[in-house]
Design a protein around this motif. Structure first.
Motif, mmCIF file in Angstrom:
data_model
loop_
_atom_site.group_PDB
_atom_site.id
_atom_site.type_symbol
_atom_site.label_atom_id
_atom_site.label_comp_id
_atom_site.label_asym_id
_atom_site.label_seq_id
_atom_site.Cartn_x
_atom_site.Cartn_y
_atom_site.Cartn_z
ATOM 1 N N GLY A 58 0.375 13.303 -10.238
ATOM 2 C CA GLY A 58 0.714 14.673 -10.167
ATOM 3 C C GLY A 58 -0.042 15.415 -9.469
ATOM 4 N N THR A 59 -0.658 15.105 -8.469
ATOM 5 C CA THR A 59 -1.626 15.907 -7.780
ATOM 6 C C THR A 59 -1.319 16.402 -6.234
ATOM 7 O OG1 THR A 59 -4.044 15.717 -7.057
ATOM 8 C CG2 THR A 59 -2.775 13.694 -6.530
ATOM 9 N N PHE A 60 -2.130 16.554 -5.556
ATOM 10 C CA PHE A 60 -1.921 17.143 -4.102
ATOM 11 C C PHE A 60 -2.108 15.957 -3.369
ATOM 12 C CE2 PHE A 60 -3.138 20.762 -6.392
ATOM 13 C CZ PHE A 60 -1.825 21.673 -6.298
ATOM 14 N N TYR A 61 -1.443 15.990 -1.975
ATOM 15 C CA TYR A 61 -1.700 15.050 -1.158
ATOM 16 C C TYR A 61 -3.097 14.793 -0.790
ATOM 17 C CZ TYR A 61 3.177 15.456 0.020
ATOM 18 O OH TYR A 61 4.719 15.598 -0.046
ATOM 19 N N GLY A 62 -3.874 15.785 -0.467
ATOM 20 C CA GLY A 62 -5.074 15.992 -0.295
ATOM 21 C C GLY A 62 -6.035 15.187 -1.261
ATOM 22 N N MET B 54 0.958 -1.249 0.156
ATOM 23 C CA MET B 54 -0.084 -0.179 -0.082
ATOM 24 C C MET B 54 0.698 1.363 -0.093
ATOM 25 S SD MET B 54 -2.981 -1.249 2.477
ATOM 26 C CE MET B 54 -4.175 0.094 2.035
ATOM 27 N N GLN B 55 1.987 1.205 0.663
ATOM 28 C CA GLN B 55 2.992 2.339 0.514
ATOM 29 C C GLN B 55 3.271 2.559 -0.951
ATOM 30 O OE1 GLN B 55 6.159 2.342 3.396
ATOM 31 N NE2 GLN B 55 5.070 1.121 4.840
ATOM 32 N N VAL B 56 3.781 1.570 -1.574
ATOM 33 C CA VAL B 56 4.265 1.755 -2.768
ATOM 34 C C VAL B 56 3.020 2.030 -3.825
ATOM 35 C CG1 VAL B 56 5.123 0.401 -5.004
ATOM 36 C CG2 VAL B 56 5.927 0.003 -2.564
ATOM 37 N N LEU B 57 1.867 1.682 -3.514
ATOM 38 C CA LEU B 57 0.649 2.114 -4.271
ATOM 39 C C LEU B 57 0.189 3.597 -4.136
ATOM 40 C CD1 LEU B 57 -1.705 -0.817 -4.025
ATOM 41 C CD2 LEU B 57 -0.210 -0.352 -5.986
ATOM 42 N N VAL B 58 0.402 4.041 -2.815
ATOM 43 C CA VAL B 58 0.004 5.533 -2.628
ATOM 44 C C VAL B 58 1.155 6.285 -3.378
ATOM 45 C CG1 VAL B 58 0.193 7.139 -0.720
ATOM 46 C CG2 VAL B 58 -1.079 5.009 -0.517
ATOM 47 N N PHE B 59 2.421 5.850 -3.360
ATOM 48 C CA PHE B 59 3.558 6.678 -3.950
ATOM 49 C C PHE B 59 3.135 6.677 -5.277
ATOM 50 C CE2 PHE B 59 7.540 6.150 -6.217
ATOM 51 C CZ PHE B 59 8.385 7.708 -5.917
ATOM 52 N N LEU B 60 2.856 5.698 -6.177
ATOM 53 C CA LEU B 60 2.684 5.339 -7.586
ATOM 54 C C LEU B 60 1.568 6.416 -7.872
ATOM 55 C CD1 LEU B 60 3.546 1.676 -8.216
ATOM 56 C CD2 LEU B 60 4.903 3.647 -8.790
ATOM 57 N N ARG B 61 0.617 6.249 -7.161
ATOM 58 C CA ARG B 61 -0.592 7.023 -7.491
ATOM 59 C C ARG B 61 -0.368 8.530 -7.575
ATOM 60 N NH1 ARG B 61 -6.248 6.353 -6.656
ATOM 61 N NH2 ARG B 61 -7.365 7.981 -7.741
ATOM 62 N N PHE B 62 0.463 8.986 -6.243
ATOM 63 C CA PHE B 62 0.930 10.361 -6.392
ATOM 64 C C PHE B 62 1.916 10.782 -7.710
ATOM 65 C CE2 PHE B 62 4.033 13.390 -5.108
ATOM 66 C CZ PHE B 62 3.316 14.429 -4.585
ATOM 67 N N ILE B 63 2.622 10.004 -7.852
ATOM 68 C CA ILE B 63 3.404 9.962 -9.023
ATOM 69 C C ILE B 63 2.752 10.036 -10.453
ATOM 70 C CG2 ILE B 63 5.646 9.188 -10.476
ATOM 71 C CD1 ILE B 63 6.183 10.538 -7.652
ATOM 72 N N ALA B 64 1.752 9.145 -10.532
ATOM 73 C CA ALA B 64 1.199 8.996 -11.793
ATOM 74 C C ALA B 64 0.170 10.190 -12.024
ATOM 75 C CB ALA B 64 0.439 7.533 -11.710
ATOM 76 N N ILE C 132 0.078 10.005 4.275
ATOM 77 C CA ILE C 132 0.370 10.008 2.880
ATOM 78 C C ILE C 132 1.607 11.033 2.614
ATOM 79 C CG2 ILE C 132 -0.235 11.162 0.678
ATOM 80 C CD1 ILE C 132 -3.132 10.246 1.509
ATOM 81 N N CYS C 133 1.761 11.878 3.203
ATOM 82 C CA CYS C 133 3.068 12.793 3.048
ATOM 83 C C CYS C 133 4.300 12.101 3.548
ATOM 84 C CB CYS C 133 2.815 13.951 3.883
ATOM 85 S SG CYS C 133 4.486 15.244 3.709
#
Length: 141
Positions: free
Chosen positions: A84-88, A72-82, A102-103
């Protein structure tokens, strides 16, 4: 009467809020490959391979609190990178992860990926000069 009401209010404050435990099963199970690729910009096999490679770097000896599983850590990171959005905006994930988690997670996984020298590399020598010249041609002065 007022004293009884005060006691009830104090007692209500002492009761801890009910803890909500979220289902943190494997979110990739049962997902179609095109949906996974759209969400994370990688296929399922690549996500599992990256997770296996990052496990020694992200594994924590303590299980205090409710840590996110490494997948899940990797998925949260990949979703953020994919995205390019804000944490919220990532709070819409079905796992109910807090913004602070998340941060912290994105920073930890980014450092772990950067420490793997074969995923993120910078050009050197002649390749660096060629890349620099190409950027200069695009951006100008």
């Amino acid at each position: 009467m007022a004293a009884a009401m005060d006691r009830l209010r104090r007692r209500a404050r002492l009761v801890a809020p009910e803890r909500v435990l979220c289902d943190r099963s494997n979110p990739l199970e049962g997902e179609r490959e095109d949906h996974v690729h759209r969400q994370y910009r990688l296929d399922t096999a690549a996500i599992y391979a990256l997770t296996d490679e990052l496990t020694p770097l992200l594994d924590r000896p303590s299980q205090r609190g409710r840590p996110l599983p490494i997948l899940m850590q990797v998925l949260v990171f990949l979703r953020f990178i994919a995205t390019g959005t804000f944490y919220g905006v990532l709070r819409d994930l079905p796992w109910h992860v807090s913004r602070s988690a998340i941060c912290q997670n994105i920073h930890r996984v980014a450092r772990a990926v950067a420490s793997l020298n074969h995923y993120v590399t910078f050009p050197r020598g002649e390749e660096a000069r060629t890349t620099k010249a190409a950027f200069f041609d695009v951006a100008g002065k």
